[in-house]
Design an enzyme around this catalytic site. Structure first.
Site, PDB file in Angstrom:
ATOM      1  N   ASN A   1      28.354  54.604   9.080  1.00 17.85           N
ATOM      2  CA  ASN A   1      27.152  54.109   8.300  1.00 17.85           C
ATOM      3  C   ASN A   1      27.521  53.399   7.196  1.00 17.85           C
ATOM      4  OD1 ASN A   1      24.899  53.915   6.917  1.00 17.85           O
ATOM      5  ND2 ASN A   1      24.424  55.911   6.535  1.00 17.85           N
TER       6      ASN A   1
ATOM      7  N   LYS B   1      25.780  51.785   5.188  1.00 14.82           N
ATOM      8  CA  LYS B   1      24.628  51.816   3.906  1.00 14.82           C
ATOM      9  C   LYS B   1      24.517  50.192   3.518  1.00 14.82           C
ATOM     10  CE  LYS B   1      26.169  56.387   2.997  1.00 14.82           C
ATOM     11  NZ  LYS B   1      25.981  57.309   2.155  1.00 14.82           N
TER      12      LYS B   1
ATOM     13  N   HIS C   1      17.623  59.591   7.201  1.00 17.33           N
ATOM     14  CA  HIS C   1      18.607  59.750   6.031  1.00 17.33           C
ATOM     15  C   HIS C   1      18.229  60.144   4.772  1.00 17.33           C
ATOM     16  CE1 HIS C   1      22.144  58.957   3.846  1.00 17.33           C
ATOM     17  NE2 HIS C   1      23.176  58.803   4.757  1.00 17.33           N
TER      18      HIS C   1
ATOM     19  N   GLU D   1      19.018  59.466   1.903  1.00 17.32           N
ATOM     20  CA  GLU D   1      18.757  58.376   0.758  1.00 17.32           C
ATOM     21  C   GLU D   1      17.496  57.570   1.260  1.00 17.32           C
ATOM     22  OE1 GLU D   1      22.487  56.252   1.744  1.00 17.32           O
ATOM     23  OE2 GLU D   1      23.827  58.045   0.708  1.00 17.32           O
TER      24      GLU D   1
ATOM     25  N   GLU E   1      23.329  66.726   7.666  1.00 14.73           N
ATOM     26  CA  GLU E   1      24.108  66.149   6.809  1.00 14.73           C
ATOM     27  C   GLU E   1      23.643  66.976   5.259  1.00 14.73           C
ATOM     28  OE1 GLU E   1      25.376  61.761   7.555  1.00 14.73           O
ATOM     29  OE2 GLU E   1      23.578  61.741   6.751  1.00 14.73           O
TER      30      GLU E   1
ATOM     31  N   GLY F   1      28.756  61.674  -0.035  1.00 15.02           N
ATOM     32  CA  GLY F   1      28.971  60.773  -1.063  1.00 15.02           C
ATOM     33  C   GLY F   1      29.526  61.436  -2.312  1.00 15.02           C
TER      34      GLY F   1
ATOM     35  N   SER G   1      30.758  63.528   3.323  1.00 16.93           N
ATOM     36  CA  SER G   1      32.108  63.370   2.978  1.00 16.93           C
ATOM     37  C   SER G   1      33.086  63.563   3.932  1.00 16.93           C
ATOM     38  CB  SER G   1      32.271  64.231   1.661  1.00 16.93           C
ATOM     39  OG  SER G   1      31.448  63.949   0.662  1.00 16.93           O
TER      40      SER G   1
ATOM     41  N   GLY H   1      31.042  56.674   3.382  1.00 16.17           N
ATOM     42  CA  GLY H   1      32.257  55.844   2.373  1.00 16.17           C
ATOM     43  C   GLY H   1      33.523  55.681   3.317  1.00 16.17           C
TER      44      GLY H   1
HETATM   45  C1  PEP Z   1      26.125  59.385   5.065  1.00 13.92           C
HETATM   46  O1  PEP Z   1      25.606  58.466   4.569  1.00 13.92           O
HETATM   47  O2  PEP Z   1      25.631  59.695   6.371  1.00 13.92           O
HETATM   48  C2  PEP Z   1      27.355  60.008   4.758  1.00 13.92           C
HETATM   49  C3  PEP Z   1      27.737  61.160   5.330  1.00 13.92           C
HETATM   50  O3  PEP Z   1      27.879  59.410   3.772  1.00 13.92           O
HETATM   51  P1  PEP Z   1      29.543  60.124   3.070  1.00 13.92           P
HETATM   52  O4  PEP Z   1      30.394  60.223   4.440  1.00 13.92           O
HETATM   53  O5  PEP Z   1      30.024  58.711   2.311  1.00 13.92           O
HETATM   54  O6  PEP Z   1      29.203  61.352   2.515  1.00 13.92           O
END
Ligand code: PEP
Length: 257
Positions: free
Chosen positions: A18, A20, A103, A105, A172, A178, A213, A235
């Site tokens: 992803n 973003k 998600h 966010e 998640e 993040g 992460s 990320g």
């Molecule tokens: C995400 O945005 O779905 C995510 C898991 O981000 P990250 O891997 O950066 O924590």
């Protein structure tokens, strides 16, 4: 067709990136050039969710690398006066297979409610997209023992959905996204067991990914947790090198090598 898609994808773990709100055309070309071959395509499926602007240019190069395309969101209406919005059929039209829904966010920053997520699920299914439904608790909710209640509430959007609908769920934990923090294998195992049991209660049997992460050095430990069938990677999916390493780690686990 829905059913064959479901079972065809179920036997493989999914590593989905992803991006973003990141990535310009130049980044897309560099990423595609550096993206290695999937070492275990029979066991691991790879997908990428770039921003809307890169979906069309990346569609064909990703298809040639056997990487499935997905969008990060969608609007639930079919067409019309909804300035700035993109419909599910538009995503399907340019070759998307997946769409991320719910998600954290979008729930936390844009204010997307469960009702909206529900409408988007229906729109995605009607257009032939496979939703990746994201669910997860905030740290305070985990600390106060509300994790399962929060997840059950977020999963309740599936209550009336057909058992044959193609679907992937991504657990998640919001506090792990993040932040560099990951849920422990015990937390992941316990939470995935709860999610699978809720899904089964509603008649669904689908893949459940872990996200939060995920990095090359923790992928294997997360992928061996029972009930984990892939990862949603933020990320670490932006650079082909780390994304390649995550795919390789997942492939090693999936093939037992
Ligand atoms: C995400 O945005 O779905 C995510 C898991 O981000 P990250 O891997 O950066 O924590």
């Amino acid at each position: 067709m829905e059913q064959s898609t479901k079972f065809a994808s179920r036997k493989r773990h999914l590593i989905a990136g992803n991006w973003k709100m990141n990535g310009l055309l130049e980044d897309a070309w560099q990423f595609i050039d550096a993206l290695g071959d999937n070492p275990a395509p029979d066991h691991v499926e790879v997908a990428l969710m770039p921003p809307f602007t890169l979906l069309h240019p990346m569609a064909e190069p990703l298809r040639q690398k056997d990487v499935r395309l997905g969008a990060q969101s969608v609007y639930f209406e079919k067409s019309g006066a909804f300035t700035g919005s993109v419909s599910a059929m538009m995503l399907r039209d340019i070759g998307c297979h997946y769409v991320i829904l719910g998600h954290s966010e979008r729930r936390d920053i844009i204010g997307e409610s469960n009702n909206i997520v529900h409408s988007k699920l229906d729109a995605a299914w009607n257009a032939g997209l496979e939703p990746i439904l994201c669910i997860g608790e905030h740290l305070e909710e985990r600390k106060t023992g509300k994790t399962n209640a929060v997840l059950a509430e977020q999963l309740s959007v599936l209550e009336a959905a057909s058992a044959d609908a193609s679907l992937t769920v991504a657990y998640e934990p919001v506090w792990a996204i993040g932040t560099g923090l990951t849920a422990t294998p015990e937390q992941v195992t316990e939470t995935h067991a709860f999610i699978h049991s809720e899904l089964a209660r509603m008649g669904h049997d689908c893949r459940v990914l872990y996200g939060g992460s995920v990095k090359p050095d923790n992928t294997a430990a997360l992928m061996v947790c029972p009930g984990v069938e892939g990862a949603l990677v933020g990320g670490a999916s932006l650079q082909a090198e780390s994304f390649n390493q995550i795919i390789q780690a997942a492939a090693s686990v999936a093939t037992g090598e």
